[in-house]
Design an enzyme around this catalytic site. Sequence first.
Site: not given
Ligand SMILES: CC(C)(COP(=O)(O)OP(=O)(O)OC[C@H]1O[C@@H](n2cnc3c(N)ncnc32)[C@H](O)[C@@H]1OP(=O)(O)O)[C@@H](O)C(=O)NCCC(=O)NCCS
Length: 173
Positions: A116-117, A148
């Site tokens: 979703l992210g 990112y």
């Molecule tokens: C960061 C965040 C938005 C990611 O959202 P998510 O829905 O869990 O991530 P996704 O499932 O879309 O992951 C997409 C890809 O990114 C990778 N990924 C997700 N979080 C990651 C992290 N912290 N570090 C490295 N890679 C990451 C996944 O493994 C996935 O890789 P793929 O495409 O090779 O399978 C979510 O974990 C979150 O809300 N975190 C807390 C708030 C936060 O830290 N926000 C960012 C502020 S700077």
Amino acid sequence: MLARGVISATLRSAFQSPTSKYSISDGDLESRGFLFRRTISGLNLDHLNSVFVAVGFPRRDPEKIKLALEHTDSLLWVEYSKTQKPVAFARATGDGVFNAIIWDVVVDPSFQGIGLGKAVMERLMEDLLQRGICNIALYSEPRVLGFYRPLGFVADPDGIRGMVYSRKQRKKK
Ligand SMILES: CC(C)(COP(=O)(O)OP(=O)(O)OC[C@H]1O[C@@H](n2cnc3c(N)ncnc32)[C@H](O)[C@@H]1OP(=O)(O)O)[C@@H](O)C(=O)NCCC(=O)NCCS
């Protein structure tokens, strides 16, 4: 979100072909009950606040969130149809022409790790690039840099460093 560094997106090509470049299509997500929303209509700000708090952001005054969102050019959230609650969110502010900064990228912890992210970021980036806005930056905590990077963001592009105002630093003078 802690401001630990600014990273900016340089890869326009990564987002040039709209839907084909999305890792998950709107249809796929819809069939799993996830609906994209691009306005604040129907967005319960208390529920959004709860998602912010659940990921570790400070709880904010809903009235201030409302004002901030009213001043936001592009926003995207995902509604989970079963609960009608927001489960993912991201927004971008800017001048509407050259520059944008992305804020508040969050996914409800119960829904993290299912794409979703990435789906929200891909679409927010596409919306900005379609409008010709190419200078796109965000603040990233160190532990999220790896999320990112594949989306086209690089830290310190060409050695350029972001700076943020620090009251503590100012008081020392
Ligand atoms: C960061 C965040 C938005 C990611 O959202 P998510 O829905 O869990 O991530 P996704 O499932 O879309 O992951 C997409 C890809 O990114 C990778 N990924 C997700 N979080 C990651 C992290 N912290 N570090 C490295 N890679 C990451 C996944 O493994 C996935 O890789 P793929 O495409 O090779 O399978 C979510 O974990 C979150 O809300 N975190 C807390 C708030 C936060 O830290 N926000 C960012 C502020 S700077």
